[in-house]
Design a protein around this motif. Structure first.
Motif, short mmCIF file in Angstrom:
data_model
loop_
_atom_site.label_atom_id
_atom_site.label_comp_id
_atom_site.label_asym_id
_atom_site.label_seq_id
_atom_site.Cartn_x
_atom_site.Cartn_y
_atom_site.Cartn_z
N GLU B 9 0.84 -1.20 0.00
CA GLU B 9 0.00 0.00 0.00
C GLU B 9 0.87 1.25 0.00
O GLU B 9 0.61 2.21 -0.74
N GLN B 10 1.93 1.18 0.83
CA GLN B 10 2.82 2.33 0.91
C GLN B 10 3.50 2.57 -0.44
O GLN B 10 3.63 3.71 -0.89
N ARG B 11 3.89 1.47 -1.06
CA ARG B 11 4.55 1.60 -2.36
C ARG B 11 3.61 2.23 -3.38
O ARG B 11 3.99 3.14 -4.13
N ARG B 12 2.38 1.78 -3.35
CA ARG B 12 1.40 2.34 -4.30
C ARG B 12 1.15 3.82 -4.01
O ARG B 12 0.99 4.63 -4.93
N LEU B 13 1.14 4.14 -2.72
CA LEU B 13 0.92 5.54 -2.33
C LEU B 13 2.06 6.41 -2.84
O LEU B 13 1.83 7.50 -3.39
N VAL B 14 3.28 5.93 -2.69
CA VAL B 14 4.44 6.70 -3.16
C VAL B 14 4.38 6.85 -4.68
O VAL B 14 4.64 7.93 -5.23
N THR B 15 4.01 5.74 -5.35
CA THR B 15 3.89 5.82 -6.81
C THR B 15 2.87 6.88 -7.22
O THR B 15 3.12 7.70 -8.11
N ALA B 16 1.72 6.86 -6.51
CA ALA B 16 0.68 7.84 -6.82
C ALA B 16 1.19 9.25 -6.58
O ALA B 16 0.92 10.17 -7.38
N LEU B 17 1.97 9.42 -5.51
CA LEU B 17 2.51 10.75 -5.20
C LEU B 17 3.44 11.22 -6.32
O LEU B 17 3.36 12.38 -6.77
N VAL B 18 4.28 10.30 -6.77
CA VAL B 18 5.22 10.66 -7.84
C VAL B 18 4.44 11.04 -9.10
O VAL B 18 4.73 12.06 -9.74
N ILE B 19 3.43 10.24 -9.41
CA ILE B 19 2.63 10.54 -10.61
C ILE B 19 1.96 11.92 -10.46
O ILE B 19 1.96 12.72 -11.40
N ALA B 20 1.43 12.17 -9.25
CA ALA B 20 0.76 13.47 -9.03
C ALA B 20 1.75 14.61 -9.20
O ALA B 20 1.42 15.64 -9.82
N LEU B 21 2.95 14.43 -8.67
CA LEU B 21 3.96 15.49 -8.80
C LEU B 21 4.31 15.73 -10.27
O LEU B 21 4.39 16.87 -10.73
N VAL B 22 4.49 14.61 -10.99
CA VAL B 22 4.83 14.73 -12.42
C VAL B 22 3.69 15.43 -13.16
O VAL B 22 3.91 16.31 -14.00
N LEU B 23 2.47 15.07 -12.78
CA LEU B 23 1.28 15.68 -13.41
C LEU B 23 1.27 17.19 -13.20
O LEU B 23 1.05 17.97 -14.14
N HIS B 24 1.53 17.60 -11.96
CA HIS B 24 1.53 19.04 -11.67
C HIS B 24 2.65 19.75 -12.40
O HIS B 24 2.44 20.83 -12.95
N ALA B 25 3.82 19.09 -12.39
CA ALA B 25 4.95 19.71 -13.09
C ALA B 25 4.61 19.84 -14.57
O ALA B 25 4.90 20.86 -15.20
N GLY B 26 3.96 18.80 -15.10
CA GLY B 26 3.58 18.83 -16.51
C GLY B 26 2.61 19.96 -16.81
O GLY B 26 2.77 20.69 -17.79
N VAL B 27 1.59 20.09 -15.96
CA VAL B 27 0.59 21.15 -16.18
C VAL B 27 1.25 22.53 -16.10
O VAL B 27 1.03 23.39 -16.96
N LEU B 28 2.08 22.73 -15.09
CA LEU B 28 2.74 24.03 -14.94
C LEU B 28 3.69 24.29 -16.12
O LEU B 28 3.73 25.40 -16.65
N GLY B 29 4.42 23.22 -16.50
CA GLY B 29 5.33 23.37 -17.64
C GLY B 29 4.55 23.70 -18.91
O GLY B 29 4.95 24.56 -19.68
N GLY B 30 3.43 23.02 -19.10
CA GLY B 30 2.58 23.29 -20.26
C GLY B 30 2.09 24.73 -20.26
O GLY B 30 2.06 25.39 -21.30
N LEU B 31 1.76 25.21 -19.08
CA LEU B 31 1.28 26.59 -18.94
C LEU B 31 2.37 27.56 -19.36
O LEU B 31 2.12 28.53 -20.10
N VAL B 32 3.59 27.28 -18.90
CA VAL B 32 4.72 28.14 -19.27
C VAL B 32 4.91 28.10 -20.78
O VAL B 32 5.09 29.13 -21.43
N TYR B 33 4.82 26.89 -21.34
CA TYR B 33 5.04 26.74 -22.77
C TYR B 33 3.99 27.52 -23.56
O TYR B 33 4.30 28.25 -24.49
N VAL B 34 2.73 27.35 -23.14
CA VAL B 34 1.64 28.03 -23.85
C VAL B 34 1.81 29.54 -23.77
O VAL B 34 1.64 30.27 -24.74
N GLN B 35 2.19 30.01 -22.58
CA GLN B 35 2.40 31.46 -22.42
C GLN B 35 3.55 31.93 -23.30
O GLN B 35 3.53 33.02 -23.83
N GLY B 36 4.56 31.06 -23.42
CA GLY B 36 5.71 31.43 -24.25
C GLY B 36 5.36 31.50 -25.71
O GLY B 36 5.93 32.29 -26.46
N LEU B 37 4.36 30.70 -26.12
CA LEU B 37 3.96 30.69 -27.52
C LEU B 37 3.26 31.97 -27.93
O LEU B 37 3.36 32.40 -29.05
#
Lengths: 220, 290
Positions: B9-37
């Protein structure tokens, strides 16, 4: 609107410390709630699928010993876990032949495990409700604070032109946007998981009596 | 088994956390990219006289700036000089191949003080009345000439009207105060500024600093100019503000008035510029102060 051309990020970098803090809290909320959403989505989906498979097997096979052996394969299934708890209790009682007492003890064991299972499924889900309820207010707080500061600086600049007013308000509104962005998925996730967990709980309740009956039948 | 469950369960929780972090980084990065365009929005300009020499004073301004009615003066001049005279050479070629014997005289004084091309164009028109009264012509030629005259008269009138309008727009109120190409730029790039020009550029810079307005609130497609005369007393206070000509936008006039209020007091008038109070003419346009 005028000098701020860098979009959202320049707005954020221009914000005051309180607005930044609010944004940070909201980002944290969002990350945690997405972690919970992803974790729970996998967990509940697996639990429901394995429960369905286990039930099929349970009704197919008449011997509870066989079912117990097979239940090892369904570790995530709530129904299998409850069955195992009942079976262990039944095994402990098998020497004593008092049927009424045995039934009571087995039902109690099953009830206990059902409750534990409900708790396990529902763990962390409450946090989603908290985020869904509080994030918009936290964002709103950031906005109100930002607008307050913005009006103050308008007063100092002694000019109410759009160019003076707009950037401050745009900065402040970022906080509300962030609050909503954190709250919306959390609310959707909370509603979905609540409904799924309620389904599993109903199954547990329905099949608890079924299990008890099968154990008692075995005892007789 | 319970331990194994907890670890899983802990392992799955950590995996989910990593995915969530990547997701947020992706959204923020996408936002920066779109603004740059997005093409960067043109910023509101602050034009200062010091950096804009001579007649090019209005050019460096990005005319496409958002929220600004971009009606530069230049194109009008070009219109006059290019579009009007075009038919003329053709007409002349058909009718009047020989021009030599006719002494070229321009009977009326030129109405425009424009230093640019239009004046030769006007001169060409003036040749017509000089050529026309020649008696030894056939009826045909006379007719042709008449037609020609008529056809030339029209554009001339139109041109006059246009130039009058343009003059009106350009010259502003009939006052020597408003000299567009005045100020520090007159002498070209290498010229040394006179004390007056230095003071004027200083004043313009200060007023520009305290002047702010929103281009979006200005009426589009109109030429907005406010002609304002200010009187500066020797210690730098602005004693009097007169709108010699208001712009078409009351809002704009108001921002100008406020800017002048904020800019006062100006630096003291240097003794070599003026000993008593100094009267300055400023032309406020959305592109800056001229």
């Amino acid at each position: 609107m005028f000098e701020s051309t860098g979009g959202v990020f320049s707005l954020i970098s221009d914000s005051g410390p309180v607005v930044l803090f609010v944004l940070l809290v909201l980002l944290l909320f969002s990350v945690v709630s997405w972690t919970i959403i992803l974790f729970k989505a996998g967990m509940i989906r697996k639990a429901m699928k394995q429960s369905a498979d286990f039930l099929d097997y349970f009704f197919e096979v008449s011997s509870i010993d066989k079912v117990f052996a097979e239940s090892e394969r369904y570790r995530s299934a709530s129904l299998a876990r409850v069955f195992r708890a009942g079976y262990i209790e039944y095994r402990a009682l098998s020497e004593k032949k008092d049927a009424r007492l045995s039934t009571e003890r087995i039902s109690r064991a099953i009830k206990r495990e059902s409750n534990a299972e409900s708790r396990r499924l529902g763990r962390y889900v409450a946090f989603l409700a908290t985020v869904g309820n509080t994030a918009p207010f936290i964002g709103l707080f950031g906005t109100v604070w930002g607008i307050m500061n913005s009006f103050q600086s308008i007063g100092q600049a002694q000019s109410a032109s759009l160019a003076t007013v707009a950037p401050g308000i745009a900065e402040a509104l970022i906080a509300t946007a962030a609050g909503l962005a954190a709250a919306i998925p959390a609310v959707i996730g909370f509603n979905y998981f609540s409904q799924q967990i309620a389904l599993v709980e109903r199954d547990l309740e329905d099949f608890s009596t079924e299990y008890v009956k099968s154990f008692v039948h075995e005892l007789d | 088994m319970k331990k194994g469950d907890a670890a899983g369960e802990q392992r799955r929780l950590v995996t989910a956390l990593v995915i969530a972090l990547v997701l947020h980084a992706g959204v923020l990065g996408g936002l920066v990219y779109v603004q740059g365009l997005q093409p960067p929005e043109p910023e509101i300009l602050t034009v200062s006289l010091v950096s804009l020499p001579g007649e090019g004073a209005q050019r460096p301004v990005e005319s496409g700036a958002e929220g600004e009615p971009s009606v530069p003066d230049e194109p009008e001049v070009v219109d006059l000089s290019r579009s009007e005279p075009e038919p003329e050479p053709e007409a002349e070629k058909q009718q009047e191949p020989v021009e030599e014997p006719v002494p070229v005289t321009s009977p009326e004084p030129e109405p425009e003080p424009e230093p640019e091309e239009p004046s030769p164009a006007v001169e060409q028109h003036k040749q017509v009345p000089a050529e026309s009264p020649e008696p030894e012509r056939s009826v045909d030629t006379a007719l042709n000439e008449l037609q020609e005259r008529v056809s030339r008269q029209k554009p001339t009138d139109l041109e006059r009207a246009l130039s009058r309008l343009q003059q009106k727009v350009k010259a502003g109120p009939p006052s020597g105060l408003y000299d567009r190409s005045s100020g520090p730029g007159r002498g070209g790039s290498g010229a040394v500024l006179s004390p007056y020009e230095q003071y004027l550029s200083q004043v313009v810079a200060i007023i520009t600093q305290s002047w702010s307005f929103s281009g979006e609130l200005l009426p589009r497609g109109q030429d907005i100019e406010a002609y304002v005369a200010i009187t500066v007393v020797p210690d730098g206070d602005i004693a009097d503000v007169t709108f010699d000509r208001r712009s078409s936008s009351m809002y704009f006039d108001e921002t100008v008035r406020k800017a002048l209020e904020l800019a006062s007091p100006l630096p003291p008038v240097p003794a070599e510029v003026a000993t008593s109070s100094l009267r300055l003419g400023l032309i406020f346009t959305p592109r800056g102060i001229e």
